[in-house]
Design an enzyme around this catalytic site. Structure first.
Site, PDB file in Angstrom:
ATOM      1  N   GLN A 181     -21.792 -63.667 -83.627  1.00 40.26           N
ATOM      2  CA  GLN A 181     -21.258 -63.003 -84.825  1.00 40.26           C
ATOM      3  C   GLN A 181     -20.820 -61.569 -84.556  1.00 40.26           C
ATOM      4  O   GLN A 181     -20.129 -60.971 -85.383  1.00 40.26           O
ATOM      5  CB  GLN A 181     -22.309 -63.008 -85.942  1.00 40.26           C
ATOM      6  CG  GLN A 181     -22.586 -64.379 -86.533  1.00 40.26           C
ATOM      7  CD  GLN A 181     -21.375 -64.994 -87.223  1.00 40.26           C
ATOM      8  OE1 GLN A 181     -20.399 -64.315 -87.547  1.00 40.26           O
ATOM      9  NE2 GLN A 181     -21.434 -66.297 -87.442  1.00 40.26           N
ATOM     10  N   SER A 201     -18.870 -67.666 -79.137  1.00 41.05           N
ATOM     11  CA  SER A 201     -18.237 -68.920 -79.541  1.00 41.05           C
ATOM     12  C   SER A 201     -16.808 -68.631 -79.990  1.00 41.05           C
ATOM     13  O   SER A 201     -16.580 -67.704 -80.783  1.00 41.05           O
ATOM     14  CB  SER A 201     -19.028 -69.555 -80.694  1.00 41.05           C
ATOM     15  OG  SER A 201     -18.322 -70.679 -81.187  1.00 41.05           O
ATOM     16  N   THR A 239     -14.958 -81.578 -66.517  1.00 42.82           N
ATOM     17  CA  THR A 239     -13.556 -81.187 -66.369  1.00 42.82           C
ATOM     18  C   THR A 239     -13.234 -80.106 -67.383  1.00 42.82           C
ATOM     19  O   THR A 239     -13.596 -80.223 -68.554  1.00 42.82           O
ATOM     20  CB  THR A 239     -12.639 -82.406 -66.569  1.00 42.82           C
ATOM     21  OG1 THR A 239     -13.035 -83.403 -65.632  1.00 42.82           O
ATOM     22  CG2 THR A 239     -11.185 -82.051 -66.346  1.00 42.82           C
ATOM     23  N   CYS A 327     -24.999 -74.709 -90.777  1.00 41.49           N
ATOM     24  CA  CYS A 327     -25.801 -75.679 -90.048  1.00 41.49           C
ATOM     25  C   CYS A 327     -26.994 -76.141 -90.860  1.00 41.49           C
ATOM     26  O   CYS A 327     -27.632 -77.128 -90.531  1.00 41.49           O
ATOM     27  CB  CYS A 327     -26.291 -75.088 -88.739  1.00 41.49           C
ATOM     28  SG  CYS A 327     -24.946 -74.349 -87.834  1.00 41.49           S
TER      29      CYS A 327
HETATM   30  C1  LIG Z   1     -21.856 -70.270 -85.197  1.00 38.92           C
HETATM   31  C2  LIG Z   1     -23.011 -69.697 -84.472  1.00 38.92           C
HETATM   32  C3  LIG Z   1     -23.543 -70.325 -83.335  1.00 38.92           C
HETATM   33  C4  LIG Z   1     -23.085 -71.678 -82.855  1.00 38.92           C
HETATM   34  O1  LIG Z   1     -21.806 -71.677 -82.282  1.00 38.92           O
HETATM   35  P1  LIG Z   1     -21.075 -73.108 -82.148  1.00 38.92           P
HETATM   36  O2  LIG Z   1     -19.885 -72.812 -81.277  1.00 38.92           O
HETATM   37  O3  LIG Z   1     -20.711 -73.537 -83.525  1.00 38.92           O
HETATM   38  O4  LIG Z   1     -22.043 -74.022 -81.475  1.00 38.92           O
HETATM   39  C5  LIG Z   1     -24.601 -69.715 -82.693  1.00 38.92           C
HETATM   40  N1  LIG Z   1     -25.088 -68.554 -83.119  1.00 38.92           N
HETATM   41  C6  LIG Z   1     -24.609 -67.905 -84.183  1.00 38.92           C
HETATM   42  C7  LIG Z   1     -25.189 -66.604 -84.597  1.00 38.92           C
HETATM   43  C8  LIG Z   1     -23.557 -68.467 -84.910  1.00 38.92           C
HETATM   44  O5  LIG Z   1     -23.093 -67.833 -85.990  1.00 38.92           O
END
Ligand SMILES: *Cc1c(COP(=O)(O)O)cnc(C)c1O
Length: 400
Positions: A181, A201, A239, A327
């Site tokens: 974040q 991410s 891959t 989630c």
């Molecule tokens: C969204 C998020 C993740 C997970 O990332 P993904 O790519 O969706 O697996 C992990 N940590 C935080 C703080 C997030 O906001």
């Protein structure tokens, strides 16, 4: 069905893929579809695109490109960091983390507990902050790794990562930070902050879902989590997701270029939204410290109303917001983050997170401010427990 105008306030859950990113991706979905590990040019030439992308994502966090490996998501990066720290220190069986981490850390820790490891989850204060003295005291001789997120996805509260890294290093313990974040919203310079592992991410940064990054500091020993071929210099099999990597590289470049916008214009939009709601809707309060906080996130408690009911009404007028982490949506339990901050279950069930981003406009904020007071008033009028004493509205949360 005619496309409906949406007002998107859920950028901490995922973000719109930037048109620039789509343009950068297209050639890798059409002409350049080879396998980078191939001996012939048609495939092998793709390694140049991968390495260019690697340089761009490394630049976003001030890393050397050789220190970053691509993964399939932020969750994999988080899992891989903890896994590596434990696998390279088999004599150490303890993990120290916080009660407000993402499920990618907390549920992996639950799994570790079943495998015989010990996990300590540090509590947080009512404003979402950490007691660093307690953190230091909780590091044990058998602690393999400390994992603390850079910024919380539900409240936007930013942790003092530089100080935490210094504490860990003074104790000779590895330090991982989930910076998913934080990227693009606050400055990340791994050189000056010094974590051993850091996760990102792509889809929280206007690239598609399904690609992540793990930074592993030079000379930190690494045990792969996904074991297979020799991709990523032997640190992650599989891959390469070339198109995802190219997208991530482009998004990282955009994030750096838009950093200023995030911290001025987006911050001002967030402040206007938050200030407007707190002023026009009675019995509301901001959840979590005002600063240091991500510039895009606001979490607001609406006492005496269920968040799910508010979200349904907001959806009717095209507003996308959230009651916490995507989630955990669908479960009726209140958010573990808000519970850890000491909110009563009732109050925690009435919290809405608004998370803004590059594509939000003043008109979006006006739209929410126009509809939300009426929605809350209507829901409270229909609520069986309509009279929440106003005195309760500040009980559990420290306002700053
Ligand atoms: C969204 C998020 C993740 C997970 O990332 P993904 O790519 O969706 O697996 C992990 N940590 C935080 C703080 C997030 O906001």
């Amino acid at each position: 069905m005619a496309p409906r105008q949406i007002y998107y306030f859920d950028n901490n859950a995922t973000t719109r893929v930037a048109p620039e990113v789509v343009t950068a991706m297209l050639p890798f979905l059409t002409e350049h579809w080879g396998n980078p590990s191939s001996a012939y040019h048609f495939g092998h030439d793709l390694t140049k695109a991968i390495e260019a992308a690697r340089e761009k994502v490394a630049a976003l966090i001030g890393a050397d490109p050789r220190e970053v490996l691509f993964t399939s998501c932020g969750t994999e990066s988080d899992n891989a960091a903890l896994h590596s720290a434990l696998a390279t220190h088999p004599q150490k069986k303890h993990v120290l983390t916080t009660a407000v981490e993402h499920s990618a850390i907390l549920n992996f820790c639950e799994f570790l507990k079943k495998r015989g490891y010990e996990v300590t989850c540090l509590p947080v204060e009512s404003d979402g902050s950490l007691d660093l003295h307690l953190l230091e005291k909780s590091i044990r001789p058998d602690t393999a790794v400390v994992s603390v997120m850079w910024a919380n996805n539900e409240t936007g509260v930013v942790f003092p990562i530089e100080e935490i890294a210094a504490i860990c290093h003074s104790k000779g313990v590895l330090f991982h930070t989930d910076a998913v974040q934080a990227a693009g919203k606050t400055t990340i310079d791994v050189r000056s902050v010094g974590p051993d592992f850091l996760s990102l991410s792509a889809h929280k940064l206007h690239a598609p879902k399904g690609v992540g990054l793990l930074y592993v500091k030079r000379r930190t020993r690494f045990q792969p989590f996904v074991i297979g071929g020799h991709q990523e210099r032997g640190r992650r099999g599989g891959t390469e997701n070339v198109v995802g990597m190219v997208a991530f590289g482009c998004a990282a470049e955009l994030a750096l270029a838009r950093f200023e916008d995030e911290n001025t214009r987006v911050r001002a939009l967030r402040d206007r939204l938050e200030g407007g709601v707190l002023k026009t809707v009675p019995q509301t309060l901001r959840v979590g410290a005002k600063e240091p906080r991500l510039p895009n996130t606001s979490n607001i408690a609406f006492d005496g109303v269920e968040a799910e009911a508010i979200l349904l009404q907001l959806d009717q007028v095209g507003v996308c917001a959230s009651s916490g982490s995507a989630c955990t949506t669908g479960s009726l339990d209140p958010s573990h983050v808000l519970t850890a901050m000491g909110l009563s279950p009732g109050r925690a069930r009435g919290c809405i997170r608004f998370s803004l981003g590059y594509y939000n406009t003043d008109a979006d904020v006006d739209h929410v401010l126009k509809h939300l007071p009426g929605i809350i008033e209507k829901l409270r009028a229909h609520s069986p427990e309509r009279s929440v004493p106003p005195g309760n509205a500040t009980a559990a949360v420290t306002l700053h």
